[in-house]
Enzyme design. Sequence first.
Site, mmCIF file in Angstrom:
data_model
loop_
_atom_site.group_PDB
_atom_site.id
_atom_site.type_symbol
_atom_site.label_atom_id
_atom_site.label_comp_id
_atom_site.label_asym_id
_atom_site.label_seq_id
_atom_site.Cartn_x
_atom_site.Cartn_y
_atom_site.Cartn_z
ATOM 1 N N HIS A 117 -8.144 -0.051 0.345
ATOM 2 C CA HIS A 117 -7.261 -1.209 0.179
ATOM 3 C C HIS A 117 -8.157 -2.408 -0.124
ATOM 4 O O HIS A 117 -9.135 -2.643 0.604
ATOM 5 C CB HIS A 117 -6.495 -1.506 1.468
ATOM 6 C CG HIS A 117 -5.725 -0.358 2.023
ATOM 7 N ND1 HIS A 117 -4.351 -0.367 2.136
ATOM 8 C CD2 HIS A 117 -6.125 0.844 2.524
ATOM 9 C CE1 HIS A 117 -3.943 0.766 2.686
ATOM 10 N NE2 HIS A 117 -5.010 1.514 2.932
ATOM 11 N N ASP A 135 -3.231 -7.576 -5.012
ATOM 12 C CA ASP A 135 -3.430 -6.363 -4.233
ATOM 13 C C ASP A 135 -3.850 -5.207 -5.141
ATOM 14 O O ASP A 135 -3.374 -5.088 -6.272
ATOM 15 C CB ASP A 135 -2.119 -6.010 -3.530
ATOM 16 C CG ASP A 135 -2.344 -5.247 -2.242
ATOM 17 O OD1 ASP A 135 -3.509 -4.979 -1.908
ATOM 18 O OD2 ASP A 135 -1.354 -4.919 -1.569
ATOM 19 N N HIS A 153 -5.384 -0.834 -4.874
ATOM 20 C CA HIS A 153 -5.805 0.313 -4.072
ATOM 21 C C HIS A 153 -6.584 1.273 -4.955
ATOM 22 O O HIS A 153 -6.152 1.595 -6.061
ATOM 23 C CB HIS A 153 -4.592 0.997 -3.444
ATOM 24 C CG HIS A 153 -3.889 0.119 -2.458
ATOM 25 N ND1 HIS A 153 -2.914 -0.776 -2.842
ATOM 26 C CD2 HIS A 153 -4.067 -0.050 -1.127
ATOM 27 C CE1 HIS A 153 -2.506 -1.448 -1.773
ATOM 28 N NE2 HIS A 153 -3.183 -1.029 -0.729
ATOM 29 N N ARG A 190 7.192 -11.360 4.933
ATOM 30 C CA ARG A 190 6.971 -11.087 6.351
ATOM 31 C C ARG A 190 7.604 -12.207 7.161
ATOM 32 O O ARG A 190 7.455 -13.384 6.813
ATOM 33 C CB ARG A 190 5.477 -10.995 6.686
ATOM 34 C CG ARG A 190 4.768 -9.834 6.012
ATOM 35 C CD ARG A 190 3.297 -9.793 6.353
ATOM 36 N NE ARG A 190 2.584 -8.860 5.484
ATOM 37 C CZ ARG A 190 1.258 -8.748 5.417
ATOM 38 N NH1 ARG A 190 0.506 -9.524 6.179
ATOM 39 N NH2 ARG A 190 0.701 -7.888 4.597
ATOM 40 N N LYS A 212 -12.784 -2.194 8.030
ATOM 41 C CA LYS A 212 -12.727 -3.076 6.865
ATOM 42 C C LYS A 212 -13.918 -4.015 6.815
ATOM 43 O O LYS A 212 -14.579 -4.282 7.813
ATOM 44 C CB LYS A 212 -11.432 -3.887 6.887
ATOM 45 C CG LYS A 212 -11.266 -4.774 8.120
ATOM 46 C CD LYS A 212 -9.963 -5.569 8.071
ATOM 47 C CE LYS A 212 -9.797 -6.455 9.298
ATOM 48 N NZ LYS A 212 -8.641 -7.365 9.207
ATOM 49 N N CYS A 249 0.785 -1.235 0.000
ATOM 50 C CA CYS A 249 0.000 0.000 0.000
ATOM 51 C C CYS A 249 0.824 1.296 0.000
ATOM 52 O O CYS A 249 0.512 2.208 -0.791
ATOM 53 C CB CYS A 249 -1.029 -0.011 1.131
ATOM 54 S SG CYS A 249 -0.531 -0.836 2.629
ATOM 55 N N GLN A 264 0.329 -11.086 -3.506
ATOM 56 C CA GLN A 264 -1.077 -10.728 -3.306
ATOM 57 C C GLN A 264 -1.703 -10.214 -4.597
ATOM 58 O O GLN A 264 -1.030 -9.615 -5.428
ATOM 59 C CB GLN A 264 -1.197 -9.634 -2.243
ATOM 60 C CG GLN A 264 -0.743 -10.043 -0.858
ATOM 61 C CD GLN A 264 -0.774 -8.862 0.108
ATOM 62 O OE1 GLN A 264 -0.205 -7.809 -0.167
ATOM 63 N NE2 GLN A 264 -1.435 -9.035 1.235
#
Length: 645
Positions: free
Chosen positions: A514, A386, A388, A366, A468, A337, A384
């Site tokens: 997100h 992912d 935004h 991670r 979320k 992000c 991911q």
Amino acid sequence: MINVTLPDGSVRQYEDGASPADVAKSISNSLAKAALAAKVNGEMYDLNRPLEGDAEVAIVTARDKDGLELIRHDAAHVLAQAVQELYPDTQVTIGPVIEDGFYYDFAREAPFSTEDFERIEKKMEEIVDKDYPIIREVWSKDEAIETFKKIGEDYKAQIIDDIIPPGDPITVYKQGDWFDLCRGPHLPSTGKLPKAFKLMKLAGAYWRGDSNNEMLQRMYGTAWGNEKDLKAHLHRIEEAERRDHRKLGRELELFHLQDEAQGQVFWHHKGWTLYRVLQDYMRRRQLENGYREIRTPQLMDRAFWERSGHWDKYRENMFISSIEEEDKVLAVKPMNCPCHVQVFNHGQKSYRDLPLRLAEFGSCHRYEPHGALHGLMRVRAFTQDDAHIFCREDQITEEVKAFCDMLRSVYSDLGFDDVVVKFSDRPDVRVGSDDVWDRAEKALRTAADATGLEVIHNPGDGAFYGPKLDFILRDAIGREWQTGTIQADFNLPERLDASYIAEDGNKHRPVMLHRAILGSFERFLGILIENYSGAFPMWLAPTQVVVATITSDADDYAEKAAETLRAAGLRVEVDTRNEKINYKVREHSLQKVPVIAVVGAREAEEGTLALRRFGSKGQEVLGLDETAEKLSDESTPPDLKRANA
């Protein structure tokens, strides 16, 4: 007299000192027989505990969630009593209820074995048959410590000494000659415990969870309201073991893991084919829905993560690298992000540019403790789906609705139609003011309502920067997996100075949504493998067709057939080994290939294929061109089928 309000709103009067058992008996004999405990003004009570005044009372039975927890709690006590009767040298420590069961930690010099389980379970059944009344007593702290020390229960004495404040009363529950420190409540007697329990496994556990303390022996069990539910649970466990993605990953030659790269996946050809098919599908779906795909760096300066707020929140989970000559500390990105904000900030944006949807198949790392790693489900390196969405505040509802529609369509294409949605609001540890959180929560909740979602409130579980919606799908054997999410963030754009020029000519902060649908590709592929037990639908299968020969005379035709099928877009392998056809069919069936096309001299002469479907005993003979057309249609991904319709 005591006024008791029942769940249906009716009020009944009882004599002073009446108990929930009296209430249940006054309603019906069947309820009195099924009653296990009661909720009194929202607090769990033993059935025979006297009511202390006017109260709202709900009788709890085995059908209730609270009743099932009570059964498991009592099963833990019965386990402890059985163990101590069989092995008197054993001390008991703690025995809580956990998901689907319970455990008890025991201190004993000699090790237990799973071979002891049958004997212990038999003793547990004897304790149930003896129907000991379960009696609640209140002791003083000093009395409790002295009593437990006298019988050699040093761990219990230590718990009381460390945890119970001086002067506070202590509740102890007795069943027969055995007793234990416990808050309760409990069943009226051991005979009320259904014999639907089973001991499952043994493990080591440090006293108080501290590795400096003694190692105890933890015995796990499961308990249910009836034998049918127990059998169903054991069947689910067997199914889960049969579907274990780690086992199937080896058997189907999809991937492997090894100690030299803990938490990272070695994808084999078939597994990587599956990965690419899923990624290509998601890429098409995102482009179709107006996303722009980008790519951002893996390493960013520590100062950048400090500005975003992730350094304080995620530092212990970040992999760090340093450049000595530049005196810099770099972190491998744990999420995408903040990098997407940098793309948004590059060049001035206008309100006409919004909403701007930026997507990345972002590789993240991670640090997860070694003990937390679990196949594809919990890794240290993952990618991911992912994205935004940068938008105005008045665009949130429309964007959330579009995302939810896309998510449900994707899940349906992948075979998941049972989805639960949770709304998670502000956690205790967060960034941003309460006013900003009020706006973000209201905006996301309004958007969820506008989409017609049935949302379960999940208090305090929001991200540290915003509320979320989490999407939980249910797989083929009823397990739930949290996968997709959309999060309303009013804070990160402020921290990283993101802005756009509004209609009034002034700079405004965008809202940052997100979102992810699959989440981690690795984890979602693990879910897919287990959901389908490795037998993927045609469009996802790494190998869609194997052309297998009966005799070597058909080898040339097999190659020709394979080329024709490949030209039709199919993923095809050819098996011309000098093996019997039954052996080949069995081997490729174990690999769960959707279609095995058998060819011999007759098929070569006639230009046909004998098709055998996975899971079917019959076969279908079709011409080569007809086969190519039919299987090509079957293997077309759902989104492309819709586009071509």
